[in-house]
Design an enzyme around this catalytic site. Structure first.
Site, PDB file in Angstrom:
ATOM      1  N   LYS A  18     -16.158  -7.134   7.254  1.00 36.80           N
ATOM      2  CA  LYS A  18     -15.142  -8.019   7.847  1.00 36.80           C
ATOM      3  C   LYS A  18     -14.806  -7.483   9.235  1.00 36.80           C
ATOM      4  O   LYS A  18     -14.738  -6.276   9.417  1.00 36.80           O
ATOM      5  CB  LYS A  18     -13.849  -7.999   7.011  1.00 36.80           C
ATOM      6  CG  LYS A  18     -14.024  -8.404   5.582  1.00 36.80           C
ATOM      7  CD  LYS A  18     -12.760  -8.123   4.779  1.00 36.80           C
ATOM      8  CE  LYS A  18     -13.025  -7.245   3.595  1.00 36.80           C
ATOM      9  NZ  LYS A  18     -11.872  -6.652   2.958  1.00 36.80           N
TER      10      LYS A  18
ATOM     11  N   SER B 120      -2.902  -7.621   3.355  1.00 35.22           N
ATOM     12  CA  SER B 120      -3.144  -7.425   4.793  1.00 35.22           C
ATOM     13  C   SER B 120      -3.578  -8.744   5.429  1.00 35.22           C
ATOM     14  O   SER B 120      -3.180  -9.082   6.542  1.00 35.22           O
ATOM     15  CB  SER B 120      -4.244  -6.386   5.016  1.00 35.22           C
ATOM     16  OG  SER B 120      -3.884  -5.159   4.453  1.00 35.22           O
TER      17      SER B 120
ATOM     18  N   HIS C  37       0.849  -1.206   0.000  1.00 32.78           N
ATOM     19  CA  HIS C  37       0.000   0.000   0.000  1.00 32.78           C
ATOM     20  C   HIS C  37       0.880   1.251   0.000  1.00 32.78           C
ATOM     21  O   HIS C  37       0.625   2.206  -0.733  1.00 32.78           O
ATOM     22  CB  HIS C  37      -0.865   0.073   1.270  1.00 32.78           C
ATOM     23  CG  HIS C  37      -1.900  -0.994   1.408  1.00 32.78           C
ATOM     24  ND1 HIS C  37      -2.049  -1.743   2.552  1.00 32.78           N
ATOM     25  CD2 HIS C  37      -2.872  -1.418   0.562  1.00 32.78           C
ATOM     26  CE1 HIS C  37      -3.065  -2.587   2.409  1.00 32.78           C
ATOM     27  NE2 HIS C  37      -3.569  -2.416   1.201  1.00 32.78           N
TER      28      HIS C  37
ATOM     29  N   ARG D 107      -2.091  -6.549  -8.043  1.00 28.04           N
ATOM     30  CA  ARG D 107      -0.887  -7.330  -7.753  1.00 28.04           C
ATOM     31  C   ARG D 107      -0.713  -8.463  -8.753  1.00 28.04           C
ATOM     32  O   ARG D 107       0.389  -8.711  -9.231  1.00 28.04           O
ATOM     33  CB  ARG D 107      -0.987  -7.946  -6.342  1.00 28.04           C
ATOM     34  CG  ARG D 107      -0.847  -6.926  -5.242  1.00 28.04           C
ATOM     35  CD  ARG D 107      -1.320  -7.475  -3.934  1.00 28.04           C
ATOM     36  NE  ARG D 107      -2.732  -7.832  -4.023  1.00 28.04           N
ATOM     37  CZ  ARG D 107      -3.490  -8.156  -2.996  1.00 28.04           C
ATOM     38  NH1 ARG D 107      -2.980  -8.218  -1.802  1.00 28.04           N
ATOM     39  NH2 ARG D 107      -4.770  -8.457  -3.164  1.00 28.04           N
TER      40      ARG D 107
HETATM   41  O1  PNS Z   1      -8.894  -2.873   0.612  1.00 31.25           O
HETATM   42  P1  PNS Z   1     -10.140  -3.440   0.008  1.00 31.25           P
HETATM   43  O2  PNS Z   1     -10.924  -4.184   1.075  1.00 31.25           O
HETATM   44  O3  PNS Z   1      -9.873  -4.271  -1.211  1.00 31.25           O
HETATM   45  O4  PNS Z   1     -11.046  -2.176  -0.466  1.00 31.25           O
HETATM   46  C1  PNS Z   1     -12.336  -2.372  -0.989  1.00 31.25           C
HETATM   47  C2  PNS Z   1     -13.068  -1.014  -1.145  1.00 31.25           C
HETATM   48  C3  PNS Z   1     -13.067  -0.244   0.160  1.00 31.25           C
HETATM   49  C4  PNS Z   1     -12.394  -0.210  -2.215  1.00 31.25           C
HETATM   50  C5  PNS Z   1     -14.532  -1.353  -1.604  1.00 31.25           C
HETATM   51  O5  PNS Z   1     -15.080  -2.323  -0.749  1.00 31.25           O
HETATM   52  C6  PNS Z   1     -15.442  -0.135  -1.615  1.00 31.25           C
HETATM   53  O6  PNS Z   1     -15.275   0.755  -2.414  1.00 31.25           O
HETATM   54  N1  PNS Z   1     -16.413  -0.097  -0.678  1.00 31.25           N
HETATM   55  C7  PNS Z   1     -17.323   1.029  -0.518  1.00 31.25           C
HETATM   56  C8  PNS Z   1     -18.748   0.678  -0.885  1.00 31.25           C
HETATM   57  C9  PNS Z   1     -18.956   0.817  -2.375  1.00 31.25           C
HETATM   58  O7  PNS Z   1     -18.795   1.854  -2.975  1.00 31.25           O
HETATM   59  N2  PNS Z   1     -19.347  -0.320  -2.993  1.00 31.25           N
HETATM   60  C10 PNS Z   1     -19.508  -0.423  -4.428  1.00 31.25           C
HETATM   61  C11 PNS Z   1     -18.154  -0.679  -5.084  1.00 31.25           C
HETATM   62  S1  PNS Z   1     -18.368  -1.144  -6.726  1.00 31.25           S
END
Ligand code: PNS
Length: 172
Positions: free
Chosen positions: A47, A134, A23, A96
């Site tokens: 989670k 993570s 990150h 990745r």
């Molecule tokens: O680090 P992560 O868990 O891969 O991040 C995922 C994240 C936070 C980018 C994604 O879950 C997100 O954008 N959540 C917010 C809710 C949202 O907008 N959902 C629709 C996404 S298409």
């Protein structure tokens, strides 16, 4: 076709539970590409996180202070709505391996459908960090493995403190 805004703000969203060196590498590179980079922690994560949002914000602040155009915040609800509220034109995500691609493509296309004016920009993870997540860092650490070099030293120290606190709690 909209013109490029005079200053491009990007949002780098994620869970960051905890922030890894992968990150951090993306943050460093993103800070050179965009005028402003907002690292945004998702608050309403289903989670069960190891670190609270406040702890993750503190950890992020500790590692981003060398980059004056990087700030840290958190959000609830739709990412694209948060991006719009913060006047960000770009969502930054790291890829990745090919296994990340399908999920990232789905999210990028859904986000584009929700707000076509916001672009998702992908950066390939540095090969040195392409195996770090993570989730794996937490798993290796909880099983007694060495995580140095995988997370920033301040994060590693916090993980050790958390582990000894949990052990003390368990002993009671
Ligand atoms: O680090 P992560 O868990 O891969 O991040 C995922 C994240 C936070 C980018 C994604 O879950 C997100 O954008 N959540 C917010 C809710 C949202 O907008 N959902 C629709 C996404 S298409």
């Amino acid at each position: 076709m909209q013109r490029k805004p005079p200053s491009v703000i990007a949002i780098y969203p994620g869970s960051f539970d905890p922030i890894t060196n992968g990150h951090l590498d993306l943050i460093q590179r993103g800070s050179r590409m965009f005028d402003r980079l907002i690292v945004a922690i998702l608050r309403n994560d289903s989670k069960k996180p190891l670190f609270s949002v406040k702890e993750r914000m503190d950890m992020l602040h500790e590692v981003v202070h060398p980059y004056p155009n990087v700030e840290v915040d958190s959000f609830d609800g739709l990412l694209v709505d948060h991006a719009a509220a913060r006047q960000a034109a770009v969502l930054l995500r790291g890829i990745r391996a090919i296994s990340d691609y399908e999920y990232e493509l789905q999210m990028a296309l859904m986000n584009r459908r929700l707000r076509p004016e916001i672009e998702t920009v992908f950066m390939m993870a540095n090969e040195a960090y392409s195996f770090i997540s993570s989730r794996l860092v937490k798993e290796v650490f909880s099983l007694g493995g060495n995580i140095s070099g995988l997370v920033p030293p301040t994060v590693e120290a916090r993980m050790h403190r958390r582990m000894s606190k949990n052990k003390r709690k368990g002993a009671r």
